[in-house]
Design a protein around this motif. Structure first.
Motif, mmCIF file in Angstrom:
data_model
loop_
_atom_site.group_PDB
_atom_site.id
_atom_site.type_symbol
_atom_site.label_atom_id
_atom_site.label_comp_id
_atom_site.label_asym_id
_atom_site.label_seq_id
_atom_site.Cartn_x
_atom_site.Cartn_y
_atom_site.Cartn_z
ATOM 1 N N TYR A 24 -12.174 -4.600 0.300
ATOM 2 C CA TYR A 24 -10.725 -4.629 0.097
ATOM 3 C C TYR A 24 -10.064 -3.466 0.843
ATOM 4 C CZ TYR A 24 -6.256 -3.845 -2.279
ATOM 5 O OH TYR A 24 -4.930 -3.612 -2.545
ATOM 6 N N GLN B 184 -10.310 -4.129 4.647
ATOM 7 C CA GLN B 184 -9.504 -5.241 5.129
ATOM 8 C C GLN B 184 -8.006 -4.976 5.034
ATOM 9 O OE1 GLN B 184 -10.499 -7.808 6.662
ATOM 10 N NE2 GLN B 184 -8.906 -9.356 6.535
ATOM 11 N N CYS B 185 -7.581 -4.273 4.015
ATOM 12 C CA CYS B 185 -6.160 -4.219 3.673
ATOM 13 C C CYS B 185 -5.436 -2.966 4.157
ATOM 14 C CB CYS B 185 -5.986 -4.370 2.157
ATOM 15 S SG CYS B 185 -6.679 -5.910 1.507
ATOM 16 N N CYS C 287 -5.252 -9.114 0.080
ATOM 17 C CA CYS C 287 -4.473 -7.904 0.322
ATOM 18 C C CYS C 287 -3.118 -7.933 -0.377
ATOM 19 C CB CYS C 287 -4.275 -7.690 1.824
ATOM 20 S SG CYS C 287 -5.823 -7.338 2.696
ATOM 21 N N ASN C 288 -2.741 -9.068 -0.945
ATOM 22 C CA ASN C 288 -1.506 -9.139 -1.725
ATOM 23 C C ASN C 288 -1.685 -8.570 -3.133
ATOM 24 O OD1 ASN C 288 0.116 -10.438 0.274
ATOM 25 N ND2 ASN C 288 -0.971 -12.355 -0.160
#
Length: 428
Positions: free
Chosen positions: A149, A152-153, A186-187
């Protein structure tokens, strides 16, 4: 007279007709232009939507690739540490930027519940970060999912942070392939990902926390010439990577007439502070302002002042204000000083992995550096700030018990240094 009126009347009608024709033509022209504009806008929107879709697809494809690499690496790579107690999985998630392209890497260690500190750390440190994460069989999947996470984010993490794992040999990761079916969204807010785990203490876990083994992993698998070892909940001053790069170039030119051995026996001390949240000091001027207002103080000043007092904070504060990084002054090590420093990775003594939990883990390595002949040069404009103030009543319940145990271990460690460095007269 009537004839003239007739002429002017007809002429007026002609002019009116001509003006009407111009208005109609302009109207059609505007409609045509609007049609072209709308067509182009629609085409542009389609292109942008397609661009977003392509970017999303590329990110998804990249995430799948990274996930598969993670699963393969955890399944296939197991390297024993120096103590024979842990397995290391290096480079489980690799940064986009090659660390060898920059002269210095920040090295740190943590448990999974503190990985969120990497966001601010990676945004403050514009360079490679090597982070060693401690986990066990039950928590490995969640640890990897959290690291994915973060990777990626957050662009700065994806760009600069490389993750390594360390876990007890007897607690091998299980069912790691399940990671491939887990979503990385990612939200989702970062606070929800960590789900309040910040309240947990590293030291309060059932499994002893191996600071030094983790530090060795972060250093060993960093790829820069220099390393900067700090705790994950610290933030470095702004521009330190670029400033140090320029500093090293100047040092290299100035030391061209000295031997490599003499040049290598120095570490660059970075004064440490602690701050009330949030951390607002990004350069020395702002730090001194916060210090003067009581929002910042020297690190460990209320817990173990003698552990940092050798840094001579008053001398550092009053150094001449120059706009570049340089050596402010040079110090000899004194017990029980625990400076944070930047050092050349080559020949740097590693940490003793036998030290776990609280006490003497960092000082043992600094002690060995001193015995090995290192000097300690304090940098003039660089510093680090710990998040939050250290207070005596905020430590875990077994702190003193662990400290006494590691004190005995430290005594034995110092005796071993006499055998390891028989020709050196320094002692610690």
């Amino acid at each position: 007279m009537n004839f003239e009126k007739l002429i002017w009347s007809n002429y007026g009608k002609f002019i009116l007709l001509l003006l009407s024709a111009v208005v109609i033509i302009q109207g059609y022209h505007m409609m045509w232009l609007m049609k072209i504009h709308n067509s182009r806008t629609a085409h542009s929107n389609r292109q942008y939507a397609q661009y977003e879709e392509n970017i999303s697809f590329q990110m998804s494809a990249n995430l799948i690739k990274v996930m598969q690499h993670v699963v393969d690496t955890v399944t296939e790579v197991h390297i024993s540490d120096q103590t024979g107690s842990y397995y290391i999985i290096p480079n489980v998630i690799v940064a986009d930027v090659n660390a060898s392209s920059l002269p210095i890497s920040l090295c740190t260690q943590t448990t999974p519940n503190h990985l969120h500190y990497l966001k601010d750390l990676s945004e403050s440190w514009d360079g490679p970060i090597s982070v060693a994460v401690f986990t066990d069989h039950k928590n490995t999947i969640q640890t990897l999912h959290t690291a994915l996470y973060m990777h990626q984010c957050f662009e700065s993490i994806r760009k600069f942070v490389t993750f390594h794992l360390l876990y007890p040999i007897r607690l091998e990761p299980i069912e790691v392939s399940k990671l491939l079916s887990m979503e990385v969204d990612c939200n989702v807010d970062m606070a929800d990902v960590f789900d309040g785990s910040e309240t947990k203490l590293n030291y309060a876990n059932e499994i002893p926390y191996p600071h030094n083994a983790l530090r060795n992993v972060a250093i060993t698998y960093s790829n820069s010439e220099y390393i900067f070892m700090i705790d994950i909940d610290m933030v470095p001053s702004e521009g330190l990577v670029n400033g140090f790069q320029k500093f090293i170039k100047r040092q290299s030119l100035a030391s061209s007439d000295r031997s490599k051995d003499a040049e290598g026996k120095v570490v660059y001390v970075v004064p440490a502070f602690e701050s009330k949240l949030p951390i607002r000091a990004s350069n020395k001027i702002s730090l001194l302002k916060e210090w003067g207002e009581g929002n910042v103080r020297p690190f460990y000043s209320m817990v173990c002042a003698k552990c940092q007092v050798v840094t001579d904070y008053d001398k550092w504060k009053n150094l001449p204000n120059i706009p570049f990084l340089d050596i402010g002054y040079i110090l000899d090590w004194e017990d029980p000083w625990e400076p944070f420093y930047i050092a050349k990775k080559t020949d740097l003594p590693l940490y003793d992995g036998k030290f776990k939990q609280y006490g003497f883990n960092r000082i043992s390595q600094v002690c060995e550096m001193y015995v090995a002949g290192y000097s300690f040069a304090v940098l003039n404009n660089a510093f680090i700030v710990h998040r939050g103030l250290k207070e005596k009543d905020k430590f875990h319940s077994k702190k003193e018990e662990e400290n006494l145990k590691n004190k005995e271990l430290f005594r034995a460690f110092k005796l071993n240094l006499k055998d390891k460095y028989p020709d050196i007269t320094r002692q610690c």
